[in-house]
Design an enzyme around this catalytic site. Sequence first.
Site, PDB file in Angstrom:
ATOM      1  N   LYS A   1     -12.299  -4.892   1.838  1.00  0.00           N
ATOM      2  CA  LYS A   1     -11.776  -4.038   2.905  1.00  0.00           C
ATOM      3  C   LYS A   1     -12.660  -2.815   3.020  1.00  0.00           C
ATOM      4  CE  LYS A   1      -7.826  -1.296   4.316  1.00  0.00           C
ATOM      5  NZ  LYS A   1      -6.392  -1.020   4.127  1.00  0.00           N
TER       6      LYS A   1
ATOM      7  N   LYS B   1     -12.017  -7.604   5.936  1.00  0.00           N
ATOM      8  CA  LYS B   1     -11.424  -6.750   6.958  1.00  0.00           C
ATOM      9  C   LYS B   1     -12.304  -5.561   7.216  1.00  0.00           C
ATOM     10  CE  LYS B   1      -7.475  -3.783   7.563  1.00  0.00           C
ATOM     11  NZ  LYS B   1      -6.483  -3.018   6.878  1.00  0.00           N
TER      12      LYS B   1
ATOM     13  N   ARG C   1      -3.501   3.535  12.497  1.00  0.00           N
ATOM     14  CA  ARG C   1      -2.981   4.737  11.834  1.00  0.00           C
ATOM     15  C   ARG C   1      -1.999   5.459  12.741  1.00  0.00           C
ATOM     16  NH1 ARG C   1      -8.524   6.224   8.552  1.00  0.00           N
ATOM     17  NH2 ARG C   1      -8.488   4.281   7.356  1.00  0.00           N
TER      18      ARG C   1
ATOM     19  N   GLU D   1     -16.399  -7.823  -5.156  1.00  0.00           N
ATOM     20  CA  GLU D   1     -14.971  -7.495  -5.012  1.00  0.00           C
ATOM     21  C   GLU D   1     -14.134  -8.775  -4.909  1.00  0.00           C
ATOM     22  OE1 GLU D   1     -13.007  -4.982  -5.046  1.00  0.00           O
ATOM     23  OE2 GLU D   1     -14.158  -3.144  -4.714  1.00  0.00           O
TER      24      GLU D   1
ATOM     25  N   CYS E   1      -0.097   4.181   1.751  1.00  0.00           N
ATOM     26  CA  CYS E   1      -0.492   5.178   2.762  1.00  0.00           C
ATOM     27  C   CYS E   1       0.581   5.447   3.816  1.00  0.00           C
ATOM     28  CB  CYS E   1      -1.808   4.785   3.425  1.00  0.00           C
ATOM     29  SG  CYS E   1      -1.762   3.227   4.298  1.00  0.00           S
TER      30      CYS E   1
ATOM     31  N   CYS F   1       0.866  -1.175   0.000  1.00  0.00           N
ATOM     32  CA  CYS F   1       0.000   0.000   0.000  1.00  0.00           C
ATOM     33  C   CYS F   1       0.899   1.219   0.000  1.00  0.00           C
ATOM     34  CB  CYS F   1      -0.908   0.007   1.228  1.00  0.00           C
ATOM     35  SG  CYS F   1      -2.291   1.170   1.065  1.00  0.00           S
TER      36      CYS F   1
ATOM     37  N   SER G   1      -6.800  -3.289  14.365  1.00  0.00           N
ATOM     38  CA  SER G   1      -6.284  -2.588  15.529  1.00  0.00           C
ATOM     39  C   SER G   1      -7.370  -2.168  16.522  1.00  0.00           C
ATOM     40  CB  SER G   1      -5.493  -1.369  15.076  1.00  0.00           C
ATOM     41  OG  SER G   1      -6.287  -0.536  14.252  1.00  0.00           O
TER      42      SER G   1
ATOM     43  N   CYS H   1      -3.754   6.258   0.099  1.00  0.00           N
ATOM     44  CA  CYS H   1      -3.205   4.974  -0.350  1.00  0.00           C
ATOM     45  C   CYS H   1      -2.746   4.994  -1.806  1.00  0.00           C
ATOM     46  CB  CYS H   1      -4.229   3.863  -0.139  1.00  0.00           C
ATOM     47  SG  CYS H   1      -4.724   3.713   1.587  1.00  0.00           S
TER      48      CYS H   1
HETATM   49  C1  PBG Z   1      -3.135   0.156   4.850  1.00  0.00           C
HETATM   50  C2  PBG Z   1      -3.733  -0.682   5.919  1.00  0.00           C
HETATM   51  C3  PBG Z   1      -4.560  -0.291   6.972  1.00  0.00           C
HETATM   52  C4  PBG Z   1      -4.745  -1.431   7.775  1.00  0.00           C
HETATM   53  C5  PBG Z   1      -4.050  -2.470   7.160  1.00  0.00           C
HETATM   54  N1  PBG Z   1      -3.452  -1.984   6.008  1.00  0.00           N
HETATM   55  C6  PBG Z   1      -5.099   1.012   7.377  1.00  0.00           C
HETATM   56  C7  PBG Z   1      -6.022   1.765   6.537  1.00  0.00           C
HETATM   57  O1  PBG Z   1      -6.532   1.301   5.517  1.00  0.00           O
HETATM   58  O2  PBG Z   1      -6.239   2.908   6.918  1.00  0.00           O
HETATM   59  C8  PBG Z   1      -5.526  -1.486   9.059  1.00  0.00           C
HETATM   60  C9  PBG Z   1      -5.124  -2.544  10.025  1.00  0.00           C
HETATM   61  C10 PBG Z   1      -5.587  -2.347  11.411  1.00  0.00           C
HETATM   62  O3  PBG Z   1      -6.395  -1.459  11.746  1.00  0.00           O
HETATM   63  O4  PBG Z   1      -5.131  -3.152  12.251  1.00  0.00           O
HETATM   64  N2  PBG Z   1      -3.971   0.572   3.859  1.00  0.00           N
END
Ligand code: PBG
Length: 324
Positions: free
Chosen positions: A195, A248, A205, A233, A122, A120, A274, A130
Amino acid sequence: MEFPIHRPRRLRRNENFRRMVRETRLSVDQLVLPLFVVEGQNVVNPVGSMPGVSQLSIDRLVVECREVRDLGIPAVILFGIPDNKDENGSEAYSENGIIARAVRAIKAEVEDLLVITDVCLCEYTDHGHCGVVVDGDVDNDSTVELLAREALVHARAGADMIAPSDMMDGRVDGIREILDEEGYDNVPILSYAAKFASSFYGPFREAAESTPQFGDRRSYQMDAANGDEALREVEMDLDEGADIVMVKPALAYLDLIWRVKQSFEVPVAAYQVSGEYAMIKAAAQNGWLDEERVMMESLLAIRRAGADIILTYFAKDAARLLRS
Ligand code: PBG
């Protein structure tokens, strides 16, 4: 099925009965631990909102990976936090970027551990989105090209599996094509297929220093209201060559884990993100929940919904418990 002939409690009377009729099992084989890599030497930066999780420099990451392997966990997934961010996230696809170096170090020093890399932009862009921003929104096709380059850099460094988490259209196709062209046709893709634009990513983040500096991710990540779209998707990513598909977050989307597993006969992963982790940790620290039990119950629920693989910050704790 009438009482008193049928008494379901008969088979719940003691642990041996319960063990015998238990339908779902959680095994260490199904766990993947996410890890955050930063520059420097001997760095262990605890993430405030994720007790027990730290950003690690590469030397400490290798030590952590050895411990993970010794616990029997089959894989880790790496997130890189570079020192220098720019508009187009160029550190993400530089041959000497943080993830490339981290993968090489782990591969050189730790045997029998799969290294998955999150693909990614980001964490690498100064605006925190991203991909490449054009007129205030992420431009899809130019971003896919950069993601493919990032994936190739990871594969060259020795990554065992590539996990795109950006939610651009067509990125699995773009990544598969470049990997095949360059001789990495054996490297599988674990796609973050469904996602969602979720507020449960808040603590991540902080850990990945990837909060968008303007706007949010709703123009590329999915709307929490949509289930049928998640299946579309997933189908697209499978058509483009994804080997494993992920849903996710996990706990608020168990219905989709279930639907994906019922609809497609492929390995399904789920990411206990998270915020899910932070909620359990915070409640446990307050004495409001029993951490171990809630952790195991939530992981088991994700399995029962149909996940074959679970990405979770609890992986080490769960592995220890499963052993004892
Ligand atoms: C990157 C990414 C994210 C997560 C995994 N890969 C964050 C987002 O999309 O903002 C989140 C994982 C988590 O919250 O544990 N794009």
